[in-house]
Scaffold this motif. Sequence first.
Motif, mmCIF file in Angstrom:
data_model
loop_
_atom_site.group_PDB
_atom_site.id
_atom_site.type_symbol
_atom_site.label_atom_id
_atom_site.label_comp_id
_atom_site.label_asym_id
_atom_site.label_seq_id
_atom_site.Cartn_x
_atom_site.Cartn_y
_atom_site.Cartn_z
ATOM 1 N N SER A 200 41.716 45.705 -0.789
ATOM 2 C CA SER A 200 40.438 46.397 -0.592
ATOM 3 C C SER A 200 40.391 47.608 -1.512
ATOM 4 O O SER A 200 41.353 48.368 -1.593
ATOM 5 N N ALA B 191 39.932 50.699 1.394
ATOM 6 C CA ALA B 191 40.788 50.972 2.556
ATOM 7 C C ALA B 191 41.621 52.244 2.442
ATOM 8 O O ALA B 191 41.791 52.965 3.430
ATOM 9 N N VAL C 101 40.672 51.152 9.260
ATOM 10 C CA VAL C 101 40.160 49.810 8.959
ATOM 11 C C VAL C 101 40.297 48.959 10.217
ATOM 12 O O VAL C 101 41.336 48.974 10.867
#
Length: 146
Positions: free
Chosen positions: A113, A116, A122
């Motif tokens: 990601s 993140a 998350v």
Amino acid sequence: MQLLALHGPNLNLLGSREPGVYGSASLEQIDALLARRAQELGVGITCFQSNHEGALVDRIQQARGQADGVLINAGAYTHTSIAIRDALLAVAIPYVELHLSNVHAREPFRHHSHLADRAVGVICGFGPASYGLALEGLVVHLRHRP
Ligand code: DQA
């Protein structure tokens, strides 16, 4: 406290899109869930969906000075978009990244990601409930930060 929920590409198709992966709730139902939970928590929430990276960047820029926190399921842009990362960092609004599916149990290209590492947290893998959990986490963070 005012929050912004951002839904990325293809999430407008929720309900009919790969229900085995994403569940049967529509985006409308998810927005209703968010509105209900936000009311219970005593916060305001606005929801926005786009299939276009630039539209999501524009909406993030508009949130500067308006939103105290952002919930974002950037869909596939999670794994590709430096522009969305840069926009979130530019407006410096705390955000929670979330996903319906457990992206870490899926294809390797979904494991990374771009968002993140700078997120408050998350949440992934709980289907539509990911949204309620992410909302609670964001509100707890915003209420308890120094
Ligand atoms: C998703 C996971 C992403 O990898 C995918 O591209 C999506 C949905 C999820 O909510 O599980 O569009 O963000």
